[in-house]
Design an enzyme around this catalytic site. Structure first.
Site, PDB file in Angstrom:
ATOM      1  N   ARG A   1       0.862  -1.197  -0.006  1.00  0.00           N
ATOM      2  CA  ARG A   1       0.043   0.077  -0.088  1.00  0.00           C
ATOM      3  C   ARG A   1       0.962   1.321   0.055  1.00  0.00           C
ATOM      4  O   ARG A   1       1.975   1.340   0.509  1.00  0.00           O
ATOM      5  CB  ARG A   1      -1.018   0.115   1.323  1.00  0.00           C
TER       6      ARG A   1
ATOM      7  N   TYR B   1      -1.062  -3.536  -7.096  1.00  0.00           N
ATOM      8  CA  TYR B   1      -0.978  -4.460  -5.892  1.00  0.00           C
ATOM      9  C   TYR B   1      -2.211  -4.611  -4.898  1.00  0.00           C
ATOM     10  O   TYR B   1      -2.819  -3.476  -4.855  1.00  0.00           O
ATOM     11  CB  TYR B   1       0.136  -3.695  -4.754  1.00  0.00           C
TER      12      TYR B   1
ATOM     13  N   GLY C   1      -3.709  -4.128  -1.925  1.00  0.00           N
ATOM     14  CA  GLY C   1      -4.206  -3.276  -1.162  1.00  0.00           C
ATOM     15  C   GLY C   1      -4.564  -1.920  -1.753  1.00  0.00           C
ATOM     16  O   GLY C   1      -5.424  -1.138  -1.402  1.00  0.00           O
TER      17      GLY C   1
ATOM     18  N   LYS D   1      -9.656  -2.214   1.657  1.00  0.00           N
ATOM     19  CA  LYS D   1      -9.221  -0.810   2.443  1.00  0.00           C
ATOM     20  C   LYS D   1     -10.109   0.304   2.006  1.00  0.00           C
ATOM     21  O   LYS D   1     -10.414   1.186   2.890  1.00  0.00           O
ATOM     22  CB  LYS D   1      -7.739  -0.733   2.383  1.00  0.00           C
TER      23      LYS D   1
ATOM     24  N   HIS E   1     -11.316  -1.622  11.467  1.00  0.00           N
ATOM     25  CA  HIS E   1     -10.151  -2.377  10.972  1.00  0.00           C
ATOM     26  C   HIS E   1      -9.884  -3.565  12.278  1.00  0.00           C
ATOM     27  O   HIS E   1      -8.976  -3.467  13.164  1.00  0.00           O
ATOM     28  CB  HIS E   1      -9.025  -1.474  11.086  1.00  0.00           C
TER      29      HIS E   1
ATOM     30  N   SER F   1      -1.335  -2.919  11.980  1.00  0.00           N
ATOM     31  CA  SER F   1      -0.784  -3.986  11.117  1.00  0.00           C
ATOM     32  C   SER F   1       0.487  -4.848  11.769  1.00  0.00           C
ATOM     33  O   SER F   1       1.359  -4.094  12.374  1.00  0.00           O
ATOM     34  CB  SER F   1      -0.285  -3.516   9.852  1.00  0.00           C
TER      35      SER F   1
ATOM     36  N   CYS G   1       0.489  -7.023  14.217  1.00  0.00           N
ATOM     37  CA  CYS G   1       0.453  -7.242  15.615  1.00  0.00           C
ATOM     38  C   CYS G   1      -0.417  -8.689  15.710  1.00  0.00           C
ATOM     39  O   CYS G   1      -0.665  -8.942  16.952  1.00  0.00           O
ATOM     40  CB  CYS G   1      -0.139  -6.151  16.198  1.00  0.00           C
TER      41      CYS G   1
ATOM     42  N   ASP H   1      -9.745  -9.031   9.431  1.00  0.00           N
ATOM     43  CA  ASP H   1      -9.519  -7.754   9.109  1.00  0.00           C
ATOM     44  C   ASP H   1     -10.383  -6.594   9.314  1.00  0.00           C
ATOM     45  O   ASP H   1      -9.896  -5.473   9.464  1.00  0.00           O
ATOM     46  CB  ASP H   1      -8.741  -7.829   7.656  1.00  0.00           C
TER      47      ASP H   1
ATOM     48  N   ASN I   1       6.475  -8.792   2.195  1.00  0.00           N
ATOM     49  CA  ASN I   1       4.981  -8.376   2.238  1.00  0.00           C
ATOM     50  C   ASN I   1       4.042  -9.136   0.916  1.00  0.00           C
ATOM     51  O   ASN I   1       3.156  -8.804   0.340  1.00  0.00           O
ATOM     52  CB  ASN I   1       4.630  -6.906   1.609  1.00  0.00           C
TER      53      ASN I   1
ATOM     54  N   ARG J   1       1.886 -12.026  -0.399  1.00  0.00           N
ATOM     55  CA  ARG J   1       0.537 -12.193   0.091  1.00  0.00           C
ATOM     56  C   ARG J   1      -0.076 -13.650  -0.107  1.00  0.00           C
ATOM     57  O   ARG J   1      -0.006 -14.196  -1.421  1.00  0.00           O
ATOM     58  CB  ARG J   1      -0.317 -11.009  -0.236  1.00  0.00           C
TER      59      ARG J   1
ATOM     60  N   ASN K   1      -2.873 -16.527  24.140  1.00  0.00           N
ATOM     61  CA  ASN K   1      -3.752 -15.329  24.273  1.00  0.00           C
ATOM     62  C   ASN K   1      -5.098 -15.763  24.482  1.00  0.00           C
ATOM     63  O   ASN K   1      -5.900 -15.020  25.104  1.00  0.00           O
ATOM     64  CB  ASN K   1      -3.554 -14.583  23.007  1.00  0.00           C
TER      65      ASN K   1
HETATM   66  C1  OXD Z   1      -3.226  -4.029   6.526  1.00  0.00           C
HETATM   67  C2  OXD Z   1      -3.714  -5.254   5.566  1.00  0.00           C
HETATM   68  O1  OXD Z   1      -2.055  -3.745   6.094  1.00  0.00           O
HETATM   69  O2  OXD Z   1      -4.555  -6.052   6.202  1.00  0.00           O
HETATM   70  O3  OXD Z   1      -3.604  -3.669   7.516  1.00  0.00           O
HETATM   71  O4  OXD Z   1      -3.039  -5.624   4.674  1.00  0.00           O
HETATM   72 MN    MN Z   2      -5.358  -4.680   7.845  1.00  0.00          MN
END
Ligand code: OXD
Ligand code: MN
Length: 587
Positions: A70, A198, A200, A207, A227, A249, A251, A278, A369, A371, A499
């Site tokens: 992105r 790309y 995103g 998004k 999000h 992103s 995490c 997401d 990155n 995917r 978690n």
């Molecule tokens: C982000 C994604 O960057 O979901 O948040 O790709």
């Molecule tokens: Mn995301």
């Protein structure tokens, strides 16, 4: 043509006159048409068909080497007034933006086909669902939208004669980086994206629509586009409670969404169900609670690091009908590979750009990155409510970030308004932090920094208003931090499936079953109330993870104050009051 909707037909004619394609193809969503497009993409080299036995229905795609992520600096919110985009977005005047983009789009599809993709975000017929139309010159986009959205005739039926659809125009054009723009016109329900291929930037349902445009629509229409992942936790009695969670992103959002319970819970019959990884659209239901739906139909996940141990369910999701982008390619087996999949990169591997690669080449085989675009129904733990037109009722909302010292493992906000404050102050630290060192703090309110389609100050006010609307039926708000470091820079909390132990306390709080300790920042568990059975940590470690360092928090309050200053009088008074409250409790 598959519709008589005059608004739609007129718009398509206008766009056609602008981009001047050789032909126009309407995407009906049929398998026959999709198969034809796959064959065409294989013939041109746009996609490589992978091993049908090992990865049935899977393809590899490579994007341009300068077009792999992105582009926040080339992403714009084009509202009439600059203050409506706010200090956290790039802004352009809409008329100037159209004028600038028009020559770039002019004739951009000459010699190409323009595909008309009707799609819904959310299952067609659902009260949550919204229609988008994407015009594109990329088969990769068509085939990826088929995975990520519900695409084809059904979307047009849902739309009927309505003018309420998001108008998305995308052209790869020349992939000219200097003319790459991702422009959003929230007041026109319009997105124009050019010179990128790309995901995103070009899968406009994700998004661009489901967060940036939808957040603006939600503000106007009384709902929220967030999000957030959505997961359901089922207890041995078969009752399922749902939570939504926002993290910046990188995490571990996808990991939490598809969590595998630790043995001690599995044995007892607990289960975790993934509703979404997401995006969550959230609205009040007939019962007055907040209900959440995942508007997407697939996962657009980061490949590197995904393996059977880190995220078994995500890996399983990619085993059929998946499109991989910019991962490494094993020509001998006609399969794919990425860093962290296993420790044995196959011999003869080609890197993400198609160049020969070996462990000695000193570069990554898969782009960091890279995917996968995988159908949600592939996920072994996909929730039975995934397609539910009404979504799922939320018991809790969880915020989180990556903090080395400041944030404790978990705390609960005092109430909704305080929870909005906690979300507005969300932050992550850069991860390169060496042993014990604290990284640079990046504020990322509600993990929406790059995705909020309007002024973040107005967005916070909308959060406060939604809380007022649902009153005491509002989900409880929590904050978690899986990433506390010890003085040697090691993670203290085991994370991943464990978690769930924190989720259990959160849900017990929602049920009024667990006690809490009041601290200056919120309610915390008693250390002994976090179940550590089967872990090699002690109650003292948990006590440590829950400690609140008043000096660090005084610094934190300063950081929040500096961040808030950007918003001027758009900062809701209630949040200013929350900040003052925190400072007073710390003093
Ligand atoms: C982000 C994604 O960057 O979901 O948040 O790709
Ligand atoms: Mn995301």
């Amino acid at each position: 043509m598959m519709t008589n909707n005059q608004n739609l037909l007129k718009w398509i004619e206008d766009m056609k006159a602008l981009v001047k394609p050789d032909q126009v193809v309407w995407i009906d969503g049929s398998e026959e048409q999709l198969e034809g497009l796959r064959k065409e993409a294989m013939a041109t080299g746009e996609m490589i068909k992978l091993n049908e036995e090992k990865l049935p229905g899977c393809y590899l795609h490579r994007s341009d080497k300068n077009d792999v992520a992105r582009v926040e600096d080339r992403t714009f919110i084009c509202s009439k007034k600059e203050e409506d985009a706010g200090p956290t977005n790039n802004w352009m005047d809409p008329q100037k933006a159209y004028e600038m983009l028009t020559p770039i789009f002019d004739g951009a599809m000459k010699g190409r086909t323009m595909y008309v993709i009707p799609y819904t975000m959310g299952p067609a017929g659902s009260p949550f669902a919204k229609v988008g139309i994407e015009l594109t010159d990329s088969i990769y986009v068509v085939l990826s939208m088929n995975i990520m959205t519900r695409m084809g005739k059904k979307a047009l039926e849902h739309l009927g004669d309505s003018n309420d659809f998001v108008r998305g125009l995308h052209s790869k054009a020349q992939l000219d980086e200097t003319k790459k723009y991702i422009c959003h016109f929230p007041e026109d329900n319009t997105i124009w994206s050019v010179n990128s291929g790309y995901g995103g930037n070009v899968l406009l349902g994700k998004k661009c629509f489901a967060l940036r445009i939808a957040s603006y629509q939600g503000k106007k229409e009384g709902w929220m586009a967030e999000h957030m992942l959505i997961l359901g936790l089922e207890n041995p009695q078969g009752e399922v409670k749902y939570v939504a969670a926002a993290f910046p992103s990188a995490c571990g959002k996808t990991n939490l969404a598809m969590l595998i319970p630790p043995q001690i819970y599995k044995e007892k019959g607990y289960k975790v169900w993934c509703v979404g990884d997401d995006i969550a659209w959230i609205r009040p239901g007939p019962d007055g609670r907040l209900w959440a739906m995942n508007p997407e139909n697939g996962f657009f996940g980061v490949a590197p690091g995904t393996n059977a141990k880190s995220n078994f369910n995500a890996l399983e999701s990619t085993k059929k009908n998946t499109i991989f982008t910019n991962v490494a390619y094993d020509p001998k087996n006609n399969t794919v590979w990425w860093e962290g999949l296993d420790k044995n990169p196959p011999e003869g591997l080609l890197d993400w750009q198609g160049e020969p690669w070996s462990p000695e080449s000193g570069k990554k085989a898969a782009h960091p990155n890279s995917r996968f675009t995988a159908p949600a129904i592939n996920c072994p733990c996909i929730s039975p409510e995934f397609e539910s037109p009404n979504g799922v009722p939320l018991s809790a909302i969880i915020f989180g970030g990556r903090r080395a010292k400041t944030a404790p493992l978990v705390y609960q906000s005092f109430d909704w308004a305080h929870g909005v404050f906690v979300g507005s102050a969300m932050a992550s630290e850069t991860t390169a932090a060496a042993a014990g060192a604290v990284g640079v703090v990046r504020r990322d309110p509600m993990a929406m920094l790059p995705f909020c389609g309007y002024n973040m100050g107005d967005y916070w006010q909308h959060w406060l208003d939604m809380g007022e609307k649902v009153g005491d039926k509002a989900p409880k708000i929590f904050n978690v931090n899986w990433f506390r470091l010890d003085d040697e820079g090691h993670f203290i909390w085991p994370g991943f499936g464990d978690n769930m132990r924190v989720l259990m306390w959160i849900l017990d709080r929602c049920d009024g079953k667990a006690d809490a300790v009041e601290t200056p920042i919120g309610y915390e568990p008693k250390p002994e109330d976090i179940n550590i059975e089967g872990l090699d940590i002690t109650v003292d470690t948990v006590r440590d993870l829950l400690s609140v360092d008043v000096d660090l928090w005084k610094q934190e309050a300063k950081g929040i104050e500096e961040f808030y200053a950007k918003f001027g009088d758009k900062l809701p008074a209630a949040l200013r009051a929350q900040l003052e409250g925190l400072k007073a409790r710390l003093a």
